[in-house]
Write a protein that holds these residues in place. Structure first.
Motif, PDB file in Angstrom:
ATOM      1  N   ILE A  22       0.816  -1.223   0.000  1.00 35.42           N
ATOM      2  CA  ILE A  22       0.000   0.000   0.000  1.00 35.42           C
ATOM      3  C   ILE A  22       0.844   1.265   0.000  1.00 35.42           C
ATOM      4  N   THR A  23       2.087   1.182   0.488  1.00 37.41           N
ATOM      5  CA  THR A  23       2.937   2.374   0.474  1.00 37.41           C
ATOM      6  C   THR A  23       3.816   2.416  -0.767  1.00 37.41           C
ATOM      7  N   ASN A  24       3.786   1.336  -1.551  1.00 39.22           N
ATOM      8  CA  ASN A  24       4.661   1.221  -2.707  1.00 39.22           C
ATOM      9  C   ASN A  24       6.103   1.489  -2.264  1.00 39.22           C
ATOM     10  N   ALA A  25       6.488   0.771  -1.206  1.00 44.21           N
ATOM     11  CA  ALA A  25       7.754   1.003  -0.501  1.00 44.21           C
ATOM     12  C   ALA A  25       8.953   0.886  -1.422  1.00 44.21           C
ATOM     13  N   ALA A  26       9.443   2.052  -1.840  1.00 41.96           N
ATOM     14  CA  ALA A  26      10.624   2.077  -2.687  1.00 41.96           C
ATOM     15  C   ALA A  26      11.847   2.540  -1.907  1.00 41.96           C
ATOM     16  N   SER A  27      11.634   2.934  -0.664  1.00 40.48           N
ATOM     17  CA  SER A  27      12.778   3.426   0.121  1.00 40.48           C
ATOM     18  C   SER A  27      13.043   2.497   1.296  1.00 40.48           C
ATOM     19  N   LEU A  28      14.264   2.516   1.742  1.00 40.78           N
ATOM     20  CA  LEU A  28      14.667   1.707   2.885  1.00 40.78           C
ATOM     21  C   LEU A  28      13.928   2.157   4.147  1.00 40.78           C
ATOM     22  N   ALA A  29      13.667   3.455   4.282  1.00 40.61           N
ATOM     23  CA  ALA A  29      12.969   3.983   5.463  1.00 40.61           C
ATOM     24  C   ALA A  29      11.543   3.433   5.549  1.00 40.61           C
ATOM     25  N   LEU A  30      10.828   3.371   4.427  1.00 36.14           N
ATOM     26  CA  LEU A  30       9.468   2.828   4.431  1.00 36.14           C
ATOM     27  C   LEU A  30       9.477   1.339   4.753  1.00 36.14           C
TER      28      LEU A  30
END
Length: 163
Positions: A22-30
């Motif tokens: 759902i967040t489309n987590a493309a970053s290490l932080a997410l």
């Protein structure tokens, strides 16, 4: 130690996967935030989860899932035909299904299975008298619906969980 860190491993995995989707987590932080949520949420909600009964017959569970999947497909087809057809032919009814099982988790699982099958909705599980109240879109013969629920769903669940 593992149980304290991950009291419900599948829930943790599900939280993490859903978060990433759902967040489309493309970053290490997410992804790190998702991992943190996957660790914290199951621990915070642990007191609300009943202890599920032990799965005793896994092959019977696979057979049950196949029957359930088949029933969902055929019920979808049947309900679609009924809804498109003349509505005066429908016989909606509330049906009380007496339960033989006495495990609250398995009774809730049975109610979920009934609700996921199109054309029926489980309204209540009475744990005092062990009666499942079901609303059926079309139940011209309530006894036949009771027998079907008991034979196709309750009996296999009792076998799977030995209750």
């Amino acid at each position: 130690m593992r149980r304290r860190l991950l009291p419900r491993p599948l829930l943790s995995l599900s939280v993490f996967v859903v978060w990433a989707l759902i967040t489309n987590a493309a970053s290490l932080a997410l992804l790190a935030l998702g991992a943190l949520l996957a660790l914290v949420i199951p621990r915070l909600t642990a007191p609300f989860w009943p202890q599920p009964p032990r799965l005793v017959r896994p092959l019977a569970a696979l057979r049950f899932l196949a029957v359930f999947a088949f029933d969902i497909v055929t019920a979808n087809w049947r309900v679609a035909r009924q809804v498109v057809g003349p509505l005066h032919r429908l016989s909606p009814a509330f049906v009380e299904v007496p339960l033989e099982l006495r495990d609250p988790f398995v009774a809730t699982l049975l109610a979920s299975v009934v609700s996921l099958t199109p054309g029926t909705v489980a309204i209540d599980v009475d744990r005092r008298d062990w009666i499942l109240l079901v609303h059926a879109l079309d139940a011209p013969d309530p006894r036949a619906l009771i027998d079907e629920i008991k034979e196709r769903y309750e009996q296999p669940l009792r076998e799977i969980f030995a209750c």
